[in-house]
Motif scaffolding. Structure first.
Motif, PDB file in Angstrom:
ATOM      1  N   ALA A 344     -15.173  24.546 -34.717  1.00  0.00           N
ATOM      2  CA  ALA A 344     -14.668  25.811 -35.241  1.00  0.00           C
ATOM      3  C   ALA A 344     -15.591  26.371 -36.317  1.00  0.00           C
ATOM      4  O   ALA A 344     -15.947  25.677 -37.268  1.00  0.00           O
ATOM      5  CB  ALA A 344     -13.278  25.616 -35.827  1.00  0.00           C
ATOM      6  N   GLY A 345     -15.975  27.634 -36.136  1.00  0.00           N
ATOM      7  CA  GLY A 345     -16.694  28.351 -37.171  1.00  0.00           C
ATOM      8  C   GLY A 345     -15.729  29.246 -37.923  1.00  0.00           C
ATOM      9  O   GLY A 345     -14.530  28.960 -38.004  1.00  0.00           O
ATOM     10  N   LEU A 346     -16.216  30.341 -38.468  1.00  0.00           N
ATOM     11  CA  LEU A 346     -15.369  31.282 -39.195  1.00  0.00           C
ATOM     12  C   LEU A 346     -14.920  32.391 -38.256  1.00  0.00           C
ATOM     13  O   LEU A 346     -15.558  33.432 -38.122  1.00  0.00           O
ATOM     14  CB  LEU A 346     -16.134  31.869 -40.392  1.00  0.00           C
ATOM     15  N   GLY A 347     -13.844  32.129 -37.532  1.00  0.00           N
ATOM     16  CA  GLY A 347     -13.316  33.126 -36.601  1.00  0.00           C
ATOM     17  C   GLY A 347     -13.891  33.055 -35.209  1.00  0.00           C
ATOM     18  O   GLY A 347     -13.676  33.964 -34.404  1.00  0.00           O
ATOM     19  N   LEU A 348     -14.613  32.010 -34.897  1.00  0.00           N
ATOM     20  CA  LEU A 348     -15.120  31.801 -33.542  1.00  0.00           C
ATOM     21  C   LEU A 348     -15.292  30.305 -33.303  1.00  0.00           C
ATOM     22  O   LEU A 348     -15.261  29.512 -34.236  1.00  0.00           O
ATOM     23  CB  LEU A 348     -16.420  32.567 -33.284  1.00  0.00           C
ATOM     24  N   PHE A 349     -15.446  29.939 -32.030  1.00  0.00           N
ATOM     25  CA  PHE A 349     -15.571  28.535 -31.657  1.00  0.00           C
ATOM     26  C   PHE A 349     -16.833  28.307 -30.845  1.00  0.00           C
ATOM     27  O   PHE A 349     -17.252  29.172 -30.058  1.00  0.00           O
ATOM     28  CB  PHE A 349     -14.352  28.087 -30.825  1.00  0.00           C
ATOM     29  N   TRP A 350     -17.433  27.131 -31.043  1.00  0.00           N
ATOM     30  CA  TRP A 350     -18.553  26.682 -30.227  1.00  0.00           C
ATOM     31  C   TRP A 350     -18.019  25.617 -29.284  1.00  0.00           C
ATOM     32  O   TRP A 350     -17.279  24.728 -29.706  1.00  0.00           O
ATOM     33  CB  TRP A 350     -19.657  26.087 -31.085  1.00  0.00           C
ATOM     34  N   ARG A 351     -18.402  25.733 -28.008  1.00  0.00           N
ATOM     35  CA  ARG A 351     -17.926  24.780 -27.021  1.00  0.00           C
ATOM     36  C   ARG A 351     -19.085  24.307 -26.161  1.00  0.00           C
ATOM     37  O   ARG A 351     -19.898  25.107 -25.698  1.00  0.00           O
ATOM     38  CB  ARG A 351     -16.861  25.426 -26.132  1.00  0.00           C
ATOM     39  N   GLY A 352     -19.165  23.005 -25.965  1.00  0.00           N
ATOM     40  CA  GLY A 352     -20.231  22.444 -25.149  1.00  0.00           C
ATOM     41  C   GLY A 352     -20.117  22.852 -23.695  1.00  0.00           C
ATOM     42  O   GLY A 352     -19.025  23.001 -23.158  1.00  0.00           O
ATOM     43  N   LEU A 353     -21.286  23.050 -23.053  1.00  0.00           N
ATOM     44  CA  LEU A 353     -21.337  23.361 -21.629  1.00  0.00           C
ATOM     45  C   LEU A 353     -21.674  22.106 -20.835  1.00  0.00           C
ATOM     46  O   LEU A 353     -22.340  21.202 -21.344  1.00  0.00           O
ATOM     47  CB  LEU A 353     -22.397  24.436 -21.357  1.00  0.00           C
ATOM     48  N   SER A 354     -21.264  22.056 -19.592  1.00  0.00           N
ATOM     49  CA  SER A 354     -21.508  20.878 -18.756  1.00  0.00           C
ATOM     50  C   SER A 354     -22.994  20.673 -18.493  1.00  0.00           C
ATOM     51  O   SER A 354     -23.439  19.556 -18.223  1.00  0.00           O
ATOM     52  CB  SER A 354     -20.762  21.015 -17.421  1.00  0.00           C
ATOM     53  N   CYS A 355     -23.782  21.747 -18.582  1.00  0.00           N
ATOM     54  CA  CYS A 355     -25.215  21.673 -18.316  1.00  0.00           C
ATOM     55  C   CYS A 355     -26.028  21.450 -19.586  1.00  0.00           C
ATOM     56  O   CYS A 355     -27.252  21.489 -19.574  1.00  0.00           O
ATOM     57  CB  CYS A 355     -25.680  22.951 -17.618  1.00  0.00           C
ATOM     58  N   GLY A 356     -25.343  21.220 -20.704  1.00  0.00           N
ATOM     59  CA  GLY A 356     -26.030  21.061 -21.973  1.00  0.00           C
ATOM     60  C   GLY A 356     -25.970  22.320 -22.804  1.00  0.00           C
ATOM     61  O   GLY A 356     -25.774  23.422 -22.289  1.00  0.00           O
ATOM     62  N   GLY A 357     -26.143  22.178 -24.112  1.00  0.00           N
ATOM     63  CA  GLY A 357     -26.021  23.332 -24.981  1.00  0.00           C
ATOM     64  C   GLY A 357     -24.564  23.737 -25.134  1.00  0.00           C
ATOM     65  O   GLY A 357     -23.651  22.938 -24.887  1.00  0.00           O
ATOM     66  N   GLY A 358     -24.338  24.983 -25.519  1.00  0.00           N
ATOM     67  CA  GLY A 358     -22.967  25.417 -25.720  1.00  0.00           C
ATOM     68  C   GLY A 358     -22.830  26.922 -25.695  1.00  0.00           C
ATOM     69  O   GLY A 358     -23.801  27.654 -25.482  1.00  0.00           O
ATOM     70  N   SER A 359     -21.618  27.388 -25.910  1.00  0.00           N
ATOM     71  CA  SER A 359     -21.322  28.820 -25.896  1.00  0.00           C
ATOM     72  C   SER A 359     -20.432  29.152 -27.080  1.00  0.00           C
ATOM     73  O   SER A 359     -19.759  28.286 -27.649  1.00  0.00           O
ATOM     74  CB  SER A 359     -20.610  29.210 -24.596  1.00  0.00           C
ATOM     75  N   TRP A 360     -20.420  30.436 -27.440  1.00  0.00           N
ATOM     76  CA  TRP A 360     -19.570  30.937 -28.512  1.00  0.00           C
ATOM     77  C   TRP A 360     -18.473  31.813 -27.927  1.00  0.00           C
ATOM     78  O   TRP A 360     -18.694  32.548 -26.963  1.00  0.00           O
ATOM     79  CB  TRP A 360     -20.379  31.756 -29.507  1.00  0.00           C
ATOM     80  N   GLY A 361     -17.289  31.758 -28.525  1.00  0.00           N
ATOM     81  CA  GLY A 361     -16.206  32.611 -28.069  1.00  0.00           C
ATOM     82  C   GLY A 361     -14.946  32.385 -28.878  1.00  0.00           C
ATOM     83  O   GLY A 361     -14.913  31.581 -29.810  1.00  0.00           O
ATOM     84  N   HIS A 362     -13.913  33.106 -28.520  1.00  0.00           N
ATOM     85  CA  HIS A 362     -12.591  32.923 -29.114  1.00  0.00           C
ATOM     86  C   HIS A 362     -11.602  33.621 -28.198  1.00  0.00           C
ATOM     87  O   HIS A 362     -11.432  34.827 -28.253  1.00  0.00           O
ATOM     88  CB  HIS A 362     -12.521  33.517 -30.520  1.00  0.00           C
ATOM     89  N   GLY A 363     -10.929  32.865 -27.376  1.00  0.00           N
ATOM     90  CA  GLY A 363     -10.000  33.468 -26.437  1.00  0.00           C
ATOM     91  C   GLY A 363      -8.739  33.938 -27.125  1.00  0.00           C
ATOM     92  O   GLY A 363      -8.591  33.858 -28.339  1.00  0.00           O
ATOM     93  N   GLY A 364      -7.832  34.437 -26.327  1.00  0.00           N
ATOM     94  CA  GLY A 364      -6.577  34.935 -26.876  1.00  0.00           C
ATOM     95  C   GLY A 364      -5.421  34.658 -25.940  1.00  0.00           C
ATOM     96  O   GLY A 364      -5.533  34.827 -24.729  1.00  0.00           O
TER      97      GLY A 364
END
Length: 412
Positions: A344-364
């Motif tokens: 968790a960041g400040l109002g967004l989330f980082w999530r790991g990807l199956s292929c390595g690395g990650g993505s940023w987002g915040h669903g609802g």
């Protein structure tokens, strides 16, 4: 929009249940639901064809359409829409119907309630105010809202603005006391109930804090209602006015707004359906008061606007590099029963990807509407999936998250 320790039969502005997808909704108190991933790519007849003739890199409109069709058919969702972006290129797809019992297709760029993705907008405003030196992330809640957080061991002197934004304040969540979320019967009785931010915080203060501020992570809608109240205290304006002048107008998000006391959605829109218990009926939840969501999750938007927001935010159009880097400073955000690496960041989330690395987002997640999203580091590429049915199952987001993972990994 709301998150709670375990899936419960009611959603909240991020009634974010204890699944990683849920954590991106208005809360974890939201109803959780989804099916397995094995049939994600099974071709199924869709209610409508993909809206774009183009795709992005190794993942095109046919892949997006198959994934969306699988969500509708196999998860039991009434309708869904998705947008895949790669720079300025957008690919759209839709599946299912706009209303139960009809063959009316899901509208292109229909309005929907974004739930807890609202939190990212509020956090962005807070960080802009920090840039302007009008407040600090280390300011206490008591500094700006004297006497608001107190009682039952809750103490605004110990909680900072940063704690609110990254969900480490230890605050109890008010959604457990909001009757519209409890059952189909309670929803019908309370769907038009109105709340003020102070009333929502007072509901939370009935309970003891979960832990000492800063000790660990626990998703809290209460924290973002307080953040919205702080925005008003600092600027003299309601939080949604600041969102409008600082975010939606500069980015030309013409279809993103706070409904305030309005109950319905503008046309076009798909009907929203809420399932309050596993196997229960789908309740049309399109018309309701979202004052219980407030700055934790009441914003309305469209797929186009939401993709523009994420690309603008991560692309540096809203925050200075230093502020964006601050936003991306994360703390562990473990999900009970999941091995997914999420922070968790400040109002967004980082999530790991199956292929390595990650993505940023915040669903609802809110009553009858869900969106899940994932974007690359600078927002160049990403995807959003919108669903008009909130099912009472703990795996409800699994197929959607698998679709986003496949889309981003194929683009690498």
């Amino acid at each position: 929009m709301i998150r709670t320790p375990k899936p419960i039969p009611h959603p909240a502005p991020d009634a974010r249940r204890r699944t990683s997808a849920a954590r991106r909704g208005i809360g974890r108190a939201a109803v959780a639901t989804v099916v397995g991933l094995a049939t994600l790519a099974v071709p199924v007849a869709s209610a409508a064809a993909a809206h774009s003739d183009t795709g992005t890199r190794g993942f095109g409109k046919a892949d997006l359409q198959r994934g969306l069709d699988g969500i509708v058919r196999l998860d039991g969702v009434v309708g869904a829409e998705a947008t895949l972006v790669d720079g300025g290129q957008r690919t759209h797809a839709r599946s299912g119907t706009a209303e139960l019992g009809t063959d009316r297709p899901v509208p292109h760029q229909g309005y929907f309630r974004m739930g807890s993705n609202t939190k990212t907008f509020v956090s962005t405003v807070i960080l802009q105010l920090v840039e302007e030196r009008r407040l600090r992330l280390d300011d206490t809640v008591e500094r700006w809202l004297p006497g608001v957080v107190q009682g039952n061991g809750n103490d605004g002197n110990k909680i900072t603005v940063r704690h609110l934004l990254n969900h480490t304040a230890g605050l109890p969540d008010y959604v457990a006391h909001v009757p519209v979320l409890r059952s189909a019967e309670s929803f019908q009785q309370h769907r038009y109930d109105a709340y003020t931010p102070h009333q929502l915080v007072a509901l939370a203060m009935r309970d003891r804090p979960l832990f000492e501020p800063g000790a660990r992570f626990s998703y809290s809608n209460t924290g973002y209602v307080l953040a919205g109240m702080i925005v008003k205290q600092v600027t003299g304006n309601e939080w949604d006015e600041e969102v409008r002048t600082r975010i939606t107008e500069p980015l030309r998000l013409r279809n993103t707004y706070s409904p305030g006391k309005r109950f319905g959605l503008p046309e076009p829109h798909a009907r929203g359906y809420q399932q309050f218990e596993p196997g229960g009926q789908l309740v049309n939840s399109t018309r309701l008061s979202m004052t219980w969501g407030d700055s934790a999750g009441d914003l309305v938007t469209t797929s186009h606007d939401l993709t523009r927001f994420w690309q603008g935010l991560l692309g540096g159009k809203l925050l200075a590099p230093k502020s964006l880097a601050e936003m991306k400073k994360t703390v562990p955000a473990p999900v009970e029963g999941s091995t997914v690496n999420e922070r968790a960041g400040l109002g967004l989330f980082w999530r790991g990807l199956s292929c390595g690395g990650g993505s940023w987002g915040h669903g609802g997640t809110t009553l009858g509407h869900l969106n899940t999203n994932a974007f690359t580091e600078k927002g160049e590429r990403g995807a959003i999936v919108l669903r008009s049915t909130n099912l009472a199952r703990g795996d409800r987001d699994a197929r959607t998250e698998a679709l986003l993972d496949a889309a981003l990994c194929a683009q690498r």
